[in-house]
Design an enzyme around this catalytic site. Structure first.
Site, PDB file in Angstrom:
ATOM      1  N   ARG A 170       0.857  -1.179   0.000  1.00  0.00           N
ATOM      2  CA  ARG A 170       0.000   0.000   0.000  1.00  0.00           C
ATOM      3  C   ARG A 170       0.889   1.223   0.000  1.00  0.00           C
ATOM      4  O   ARG A 170       1.915   1.263   0.679  1.00  0.00           O
ATOM      5  CB  ARG A 170      -0.923   0.031   1.228  1.00  0.00           C
ATOM      6  CG  ARG A 170      -1.929  -1.085   1.274  1.00  0.00           C
ATOM      7  CD  ARG A 170      -3.008  -0.841   0.237  1.00  0.00           C
ATOM      8  NE  ARG A 170      -4.008  -1.888   0.249  1.00  0.00           N
ATOM      9  CZ  ARG A 170      -4.263  -2.688  -0.781  1.00  0.00           C
ATOM     10  NH1 ARG A 170      -3.562  -2.579  -1.883  1.00  0.00           N
ATOM     11  NH2 ARG A 170      -5.207  -3.591  -0.711  1.00  0.00           N
ATOM     12  N   GLU A 172      -4.925   7.017  -7.091  1.00  0.00           N
ATOM     13  CA  GLU A 172      -5.162   6.245  -8.306  1.00  0.00           C
ATOM     14  C   GLU A 172      -6.405   6.812  -8.970  1.00  0.00           C
ATOM     15  O   GLU A 172      -7.491   6.685  -8.414  1.00  0.00           O
ATOM     16  CB  GLU A 172      -5.303   4.768  -7.970  1.00  0.00           C
ATOM     17  CG  GLU A 172      -3.992   4.199  -7.444  1.00  0.00           C
ATOM     18  CD  GLU A 172      -4.042   2.739  -7.078  1.00  0.00           C
ATOM     19  OE1 GLU A 172      -5.033   2.059  -7.410  1.00  0.00           O
ATOM     20  OE2 GLU A 172      -3.089   2.271  -6.455  1.00  0.00           O
ATOM     21  N   HIS A 191      -0.873  -1.203 -10.432  1.00  0.00           N
ATOM     22  CA  HIS A 191      -1.513  -1.889  -9.305  1.00  0.00           C
ATOM     23  C   HIS A 191      -2.017  -3.277  -9.701  1.00  0.00           C
ATOM     24  O   HIS A 191      -3.179  -3.612  -9.503  1.00  0.00           O
ATOM     25  CB  HIS A 191      -2.661  -1.037  -8.745  1.00  0.00           C
ATOM     26  CG  HIS A 191      -2.976  -1.395  -7.322  1.00  0.00           C
ATOM     27  ND1 HIS A 191      -3.586  -0.527  -6.473  1.00  0.00           N
ATOM     28  CD2 HIS A 191      -2.765  -2.510  -6.591  1.00  0.00           C
ATOM     29  CE1 HIS A 191      -3.753  -1.101  -5.291  1.00  0.00           C
ATOM     30  NE2 HIS A 191      -3.248  -2.300  -5.350  1.00  0.00           N
TER      31      HIS A 191
END
Length: 134
Positions: free
Chosen positions: A41, A70, A90
């Protein structure tokens, strides 16, 4: 660990204790030829400090699969655009097992919605679209 490793790969959940845990004090311990990898993360890493060590060449580079925003914001793109950074969208957690798990969740929600009449599924984020086709 940071001072003796050629590659430091982060695998931390986001908790009160881990937010911003990876900061200048540990990043500066890494040697010049070390690589930093974050597929966990983004919020566990202080991105200003990460940018600083990458831009200054204090470490060889980074591989990043997660970003604070994002889609990425201006600072994220400053990091991504560095020549010693490889960024992925991601996808590090996109294993067959994870995808199968997502399909099981989706199928249960759709069966509950269309067959069982349970239309309160908290996993459907575009309920107004689904409701318009019923």
């Amino acid at each position: 660990m940071f001072s003796s490793s050629d590659i430091v790969s982060i695998h931390l959940p986001v908790t009160k204790e881990t937010q911003q845990l990876i900061n200048h004090s540990v990043l500066k311990l890494m040697h010049r030829n070390a690589l930093f990898v974050n597929t966990a993360r983004a919020s566990v890493v202080n991105r200003n400090d990460l940018y600083e060590v990458l831009a200054s060449g204090s470490i060889k580079g980074a591989i990043l699969d997660v970003f604070d925003n994002e889609p990425p914001d201006e600072l994220d793109y400053k990091i991504i655009d560095l020549p010693n950074v490889m960024a992925t969208p991601h996808i590090a957690g996109a294993t067959f097992e994870v995808e199968d798990h997502h399909v099981r969740i989706m199928n249960k929600v759709l069966i509950d919605w269309f067959i069982n009449g349970i239309q309160t599924a908290d996993k459907i984020y575009n309920k107004e679209v689904v409701a318009s086709v019923i």
